[in-house]
Design a protein around this motif. Structure first.
Motif, PDB file in Angstrom:
ATOM      1  N   GLN A   1       0.797   3.923  -3.107  1.00 14.04           N
ATOM      2  CA  GLN A   1       0.441   5.316  -2.813  1.00 14.04           C
ATOM      3  C   GLN A   1       1.583   6.260  -3.142  1.00 14.04           C
ATOM      4  OE1 GLN A   1      -0.845   5.313   1.286  1.00 14.04           O
ATOM      5  NE2 GLN A   1      -2.709   4.148   0.847  1.00 14.04           N
TER       6      GLN A   1
ATOM      7  N   ASP B   1       1.626   6.622  -6.919  1.00 18.31           N
ATOM      8  CA  ASP B   1       0.478   7.424  -7.349  1.00 18.31           C
ATOM      9  C   ASP B   1       0.656   8.901  -7.022  1.00 18.31           C
ATOM     10  OD1 ASP B   1      -1.117   5.491  -8.547  1.00 18.31           O
ATOM     11  OD2 ASP B   1      -2.134   4.953  -6.677  1.00 18.31           O
ATOM     12  N   ASN B   2       1.267   9.181  -5.878  1.00 18.28           N
ATOM     13  CA  ASN B   2       1.399  10.559  -5.387  1.00 18.28           C
ATOM     14  C   ASN B   2       2.850  11.020  -5.394  1.00 18.28           C
ATOM     15  OD1 ASN B   2      -1.499  11.000  -4.437  1.00 18.28           O
ATOM     16  ND2 ASN B   2      -0.952   9.139  -3.345  1.00 18.28           N
TER      17      ASN B   2
ATOM     18  N   GLN C   1       0.833  -1.203   0.000  1.00 20.82           N
ATOM     19  CA  GLN C   1       0.000   0.000   0.000  1.00 20.82           C
ATOM     20  C   GLN C   1       0.868   1.253   0.000  1.00 20.82           C
ATOM     21  OE1 GLN C   1      -2.506  -0.499   3.434  1.00 20.82           O
ATOM     22  NE2 GLN C   1      -3.603  -2.246   2.550  1.00 20.82           N
TER      23      GLN C   1
END
Length: 300
Positions: free
Chosen positions: A268, A271-272, A264
């Protein structure tokens, strides 16, 4: 939050001078390269100083070396390992694909020829920097009375490295950028986990923080140089490729770990993706074009 500037092409004038800027930076940071020995003068001096520094004593959990070896090699399930042991296994496995790939590429002359045309290119220095990362990870596990030998990476990873070695440079470097981007998030996760696990051992934590910073400084610079050299089409596929890499590597490097928190964190982070994810002390030592500086960390 994703920083779109990292995936927007730099101005043409900046892209034209990026290679020279990166070379000036790494020559100052790394020192004189020795291509025969595959060493960098200032990196060797850094390791000499490290060996002369007093080693902080570890007074926490003792991990049996035989069990650690079994966990590292996948001969014993990690479900019976402590959080510290799981982190140390992740440290021992963190560079196995990269180390194998760099050795393979250097045997072929690196990504950019290792001075074959009379001068070293940016990726030549980056290839040589990568050779120091496994040595740093070994220094970390030795703080706990442990050691390890790298496992051969899974065959598909070996094949992907060989593919990159034969692809045209533009395509090869696009795939490489995705791997380097994923790597920065993976190393950041290891660093943040260390802060949590070792907060009661401040001297050991400080030494590990310094060691991991050396890797992060390199890796952030590798990412910013590669992204900065790309146009819009190549930049548009880097993050998606990084996520695909992460899904695949999870099946080997993170196999047997007890929860999905690392996956995770990785997804994340991709993605960011933003340089604001990384400590300012790392960014100020890394190669970061001015267009990429996080607003809250901008140099005066």
């Amino acid at each position: 939050m994703l920083d779109p500037r990292l995936f927007t092409p730099l101005p043409p004038a900046e892209r034209q001078t990026l290679g020279a800027s990166y070379l000036a930076f790494v020559r100052e940071r790394d020192g004189e390269p020795d291509l025969t020995r595959r060493t960098l003068a200032r990196r060797e001096a850094w390791f000499e100083k490290l060996r002369s520094d007093p080693v902080p004593p570890w007074t926490g959990e003792r991990i049996d070396p035989a069990r650690f070896k079994q966990w590292h090699l996948g001969e014993r399930p990690l479900r019976d390992a402590s959080p510290l042991a799981i982190w140390l296994v992740a440290i021992a496995r963190a560079n196995e694909g990269e180390e194998w790939g760099v050795d393979y590429l250097l045997d072929r002359g690196g990504f950019q020829g290792l001075g074959r045309h009379g001068t070293l290119q940016p990726r030549d220095f980056a290839d040589l920097e990568e050779t120091y990362h496994t040595r740093i990870f070994k220094e970390i596990v030795r703080l706990f009375g442990l050691d390890f030998e790298l496992r051969p990476p899974p065959r598909p990873i070996q094949q992907s490295v060989k593919l990159m070695a034969y692809l045209p440079e533009a395509l090869s470097f696009t795939l490489l950028a995705a791997g380097e981007l994923m790597g920065t998030i993976a190393f950041l996760e290891l660093a943040q986990r260390a802060e949590r696990l070792l907060r009661d051992q401040p001297e050991v934590l400080a030494r590990i923080r310094d060691l991991l910073d050396e890797i992060l400084v390199d890796e952030v610079g590798h990412v910013t140089y590669l992204l900065g050299s790309m146009g819009p089409t190549r930049l548009s596929v880097v993050r998606a490729t990084a996520k695909a890499y992460q899904r695949f590597t999870r099946r080997s490097y993170y196999k047997g770990m007890r929860d999905d928190s690392v996956l995770q964190f990785m997804m994340q982070g991709i993605d960011n993706y933003s340089l604001a994810l990384f400590p300012e002390r790392v960014l100020r030592r890394a190669f970061v074009p001015k267009e990429y500086w996080p607003a809250e960390s901008r140099a005066a």
